[in-house]
Structure formats: structure tokens, C-alpha cells
Write a protein that holds these residues in place. Structure first.
Motif, short mmCIF file in Angstrom:
data_model
loop_
_atom_site.label_atom_id
_atom_site.label_comp_id
_atom_site.label_asym_id
_atom_site.label_seq_id
_atom_site.Cartn_x
_atom_site.Cartn_y
_atom_site.Cartn_z
N ALA A 1 -69.74 81.15 -6.25
CA ALA A 1 -70.91 80.93 -5.41
C ALA A 1 -72.13 80.81 -6.32
N THR A 2 -73.24 80.31 -5.77
CA THR A 2 -74.48 80.16 -6.53
C THR A 2 -75.56 81.03 -5.90
N ILE A 3 -76.26 81.81 -6.74
CA ILE A 3 -77.36 82.65 -6.25
C ILE A 3 -78.53 81.74 -5.90
N VAL A 4 -79.05 81.87 -4.68
CA VAL A 4 -80.22 81.10 -4.26
C VAL A 4 -81.48 81.92 -4.51
N SER A 5 -81.46 83.19 -4.10
CA SER A 5 -82.60 84.07 -4.33
C SER A 5 -82.17 85.52 -4.19
N GLY A 6 -83.01 86.39 -4.65
CA GLY A 6 -82.74 87.82 -4.52
C GLY A 6 -83.19 88.55 -5.77
N ALA B 1 -69.01 78.10 -2.00
CA ALA B 1 -68.40 76.83 -2.40
C ALA B 1 -68.23 75.88 -1.22
N ASP B 2 -68.09 76.43 -0.01
CA ASP B 2 -67.92 75.58 1.16
C ASP B 2 -69.25 75.08 1.72
N GLY B 3 -70.37 75.44 1.08
CA GLY B 3 -71.69 74.95 1.48
C GLY B 3 -72.45 75.90 2.39
N ASN B 4 -71.80 76.94 2.90
CA ASN B 4 -72.48 77.91 3.75
C ASN B 4 -73.37 78.82 2.92
N VAL B 5 -74.47 79.25 3.54
CA VAL B 5 -75.41 80.17 2.89
C VAL B 5 -75.27 81.53 3.55
N SER B 6 -75.19 82.59 2.73
CA SER B 6 -75.03 83.94 3.27
C SER B 6 -75.91 84.91 2.51
#
Length: 120
Positions: free
Chosen positions: A36-41, A56-61
């Protein structure tokens, strides 16, 4: 003379403090095989820190830090394994001369493995 690293730093000199994940980092997410890729935090929430990730499936959590794991490069894994089998010590506790030798050996082994992939 051996270099003993503080728990807040890893052998490559990267900060391993509480907030060592940065936006854009690739991480392993529990339960998924692809990184997965870190977006923010980190985002403060009751009890634990959470990071916004793109799976990897494009969902953001928004996930707790305990579900994330740093991806260790192949070279680091190989050097660490060689250190444990050769000296019985972690790579970080070896002196600089032995670290350089093992890093070079690990690089050579990985190059041979990549060159001969698929051969018997």
C-alpha cells in the motif's frame, strides 16, 4: 570497535522514531499481499495513530499504525541473514569493516541470483 545503534535508528541511518512513515512510502498492510502507499498521517485518533493509505486495489483507508509494516529491501534482508549465520549477531552490531564486507557479499549473491533466475 563495534557500532551499537540506538533503538531510534536503524543501520542505514533512517530515523525509526514513532513517526517514521512518510507520505509516498510503500508499506505492507496486514491482510494484503500487495504493498500500500501512505497518503498522509499520522492522524491522531483515540488510542492509536492512524495513517491514510491507498491499497493496491485503489481503495483508500484510514488504518491504525499497528496494521502497517515497513518494507525491508532485499539487500538489507540478505545482509542481515548473512550476519546472523556468519557471526551470530545482528548486522547493526557488527563493526564497519564487517558490515562493508557483508553488504558487498549480499550484493554479489543477489546479482548472481538475478542473473541465473530460472536456471537449474
Amino acid at each position: 570497535m563495534a557500532f551499537i545503534f540506538e533503538p531510534s535508528h536503524d543501520p542505514r541511518g533512517e530515523s525509526m522514531a514513532e513517526e517514521f512513515f512518510k507520505a509516498g512510502d510503500k508499506v505492507k498492510y496486514r491482510g494484503m499481499s500487495m504493498p500500500a502507499t501512505i497518503v498522509s498521517g499520522p492522524h491522531k485518533s483515540p488510542g492509536v495513530q492512524r495513517f491514510l493509505i491507498t491499497k493496491a486495489d485503489g481503495n483508500v483507508s484510514l488504518v491504525p499504525k499497528r496494521d502497517l509494516e515497513r518494507i525491508v529491501p532485499r539487500l538489507d534482508q540478505m545482509a542481515g541473514t548473512l550476519a546472523m549465520h556468519t557471526f551470530g549477531l545482528p548486522f547493526a552490531s557488527l563493526n564497519i569493516r564487517d558490515q562493508v564486507k557483508l553488504a558487498s557479499l549480499a550484493r554479489t549473491v543477489l546479482n548472481i541470483a538475478d542473473r541465473t533466475r530460472g536456471e537449474a
